[in-house]
Design an enzyme around this catalytic site. Structure first.
Site, PDB file in Angstrom:
ATOM      1  N   PHE A 145       0.865  -1.185   0.000  1.00  0.00           N
ATOM      2  CA  PHE A 145       0.000   0.000   0.000  1.00  0.00           C
ATOM      3  C   PHE A 145       0.897   1.228   0.000  1.00  0.00           C
ATOM      4  CE2 PHE A 145      -3.159   3.034   1.195  1.00  0.00           C
ATOM      5  CZ  PHE A 145      -4.409   2.465   1.014  1.00  0.00           C
TER       6      PHE A 145
ATOM      7  N   ASP B 108      -1.518   6.765   6.531  1.00  0.00           N
ATOM      8  CA  ASP B 108      -1.541   5.534   7.304  1.00  0.00           C
ATOM      9  C   ASP B 108      -0.157   5.152   7.810  1.00  0.00           C
ATOM     10  OD1 ASP B 108      -2.279   3.122   8.398  1.00  0.00           O
ATOM     11  OD2 ASP B 108      -2.339   2.073   6.483  1.00  0.00           O
TER      12      ASP B 108
ATOM     13  N   ASN C  17      -3.757  12.201  -4.283  1.00  0.00           N
ATOM     14  CA  ASN C  17      -2.751  11.202  -3.940  1.00  0.00           C
ATOM     15  C   ASN C  17      -2.653  10.168  -5.052  1.00  0.00           C
ATOM     16  OD1 ASN C  17      -2.027  11.777  -0.947  1.00  0.00           O
ATOM     17  ND2 ASN C  17      -4.264  11.738  -0.920  1.00  0.00           N
TER      18      ASN C  17
ATOM     19  N   PHE D 199     -10.921   7.986  -0.957  1.00  0.00           N
ATOM     20  CA  PHE D 199     -10.283   6.863  -0.271  1.00  0.00           C
ATOM     21  C   PHE D 199      -9.990   5.713  -1.224  1.00  0.00           C
ATOM     22  CE2 PHE D 199     -12.033   9.353   3.046  1.00  0.00           C
ATOM     23  CZ  PHE D 199     -11.400   9.014   4.236  1.00  0.00           C
TER      24      PHE D 199
END
Length: 349
Positions: free
Chosen positions: A26, A79, A128, A329
């Protein structure tokens, strides 16, 4: 927030798989949409981090440069359990530019730094870029078909589970706060709870709209419409529905759902009545952002990942690359592709 109860745009996925078998599965690269000015009282620092949360890194940068933690800002939280590249902004008025190559924090690497005129504020990024590895996929053909659909038609722009806290605790506490069962004094906790409350209501309206129309692109009278990628909106008048529908079908416009707060929600007529009906059971939660002085806003219900590409490593492993605008997201994209197994169902960005 039970994401399992929210509607899917392309139907519930039939394939299963895993995300985040390790942090390198990720990868997030923040895109501010601009570079440093090269001068000014602020220092922009771009870091690659692995295993560190954003606030922890910001505090370490403050300690390294000898400034108060409040003088270190960033555009958004990233994250801990991922590899992320993001910018931090250090206010250094009258101070020499520090040698950032000497900054030593496990899991962090300084990629570049330069002076900048303006403070980097929360939300001040364009988007992003993501690189995700999905593993142990049970049905390659189903995932391939779903990726093709998403590249053309997008996904619901749901707020992901991470917005609601571990086990949905931020939303649970927001409900208690709304019911005057608790008092919340800490500024950061108030912010998290208010955000969770508004995000949950947005998700509910979006899900109900999708369940009713089987689409997030069917314009109704009074809808609040945004130019794709913009923040402001205008109301769809009944006489213009045909023209506006064409612009929505061409992805020039997006239909929005409310982020309730103080003031009018922004929609009118049939659209407003529908939104109020969706949230009829949330009277207490609606009053929370109103009484706390948070202004009502709008958010597009649909997002289409830009530059979505995928590459199969083998029949059970695929690499995805795509770009999302700020506030969207990646986990909401994955939700339309796979039914995640194990702890992956409760991951955070």
């Amino acid at each position: 927030m039970d994401m399992l109860n929210l509607s899917w745009l392309h139907g519930k996925p039939t394939a299963r798989g895993k995300l985040k078998a390790n942090p390198e599965d990720f990868i997030v690269i923040e895109d501010l949409g601009y570079g440093p000015d090269g001068e000014g009282e602020h220092l922009l620092v771009r870091l690659r981090k692995n295993g560190c949360n954003t606030r922890f890194v910001a505090d370490a940068l403050a300690k390294f440069t000898g400034i108060p933690p409040r003088e270190v800002s960033f555009a958004g939280m990233k994250d801990r359990h991922a590899v992320t590249e993001q910018w931090f902004c250090l206010r250094l008025p009258g101070k020499e530019t520090p040698d950032m190559s000497a900054f030593d924090l496990e899991g962090c690497e300084v990629l570049e730094s330069a002076r900048h005129k303006r403070k980097l504020r929360t939300g001040a990024l364009q988007g992003n870029a993501f690189k995700l590895i999905l593993r142990q996929i049970s049905d390659r053909a189903a995932v391939e078909q779903r990726l093709t659909q998403i590249s053309q038609l997008g996904v619901p722009n749901y707020f992901g589970l991470q917005r609601f806290g571990r086990g949905g605790n931020n939303l649970l506490q927001a409900r208690r706060w709304a019911a005057d069962e608790i008092r919340v004094r800490e500024r950061s906790k108030r912010s998290f709870m208010l955000s969770a409350a508004r995000s949950a209501m947005f998700n509910q309206v979006t899900s109900d709209r999708l369940a009713q129309q089987h689409s997030l692109c069917q314009v109704m009278a009074g809808d609040a419409l945004q130019l794709t990628g913009r923040g402001s909106w205008f109301v769809a008048e009944a006489a213009e529905l045909e023209t506006l529908q064409q612009r929505v079908d061409q992805h020039e416009l997006r239909i929005t759902a409310p982020l309730p707060g103080r003031g009018e929600w922004g929609s009118r007529d049939a659209a407003l009545a529908f939104e109020q009906q969706c949230l009829a059971a949330e009277a207490e939660l609606i009053t929370l952002p109103e009484r706390e002085g948070v202004e009502a806003a709008r958010r597009a219900m649909l997002v289409i990942p830009r530059e979505l590409r995928w590459n199969w490593w083998d029949d059970v492993t695929v690499e995805l690359n795509f770009w999302l605008p700020a506030g969207s997201f990646a986990t909401s994209v994955v939700r339309e592709i796979l039914e995640l197994e194990g702890d992956d169902a409760d991951i955070a960005e």
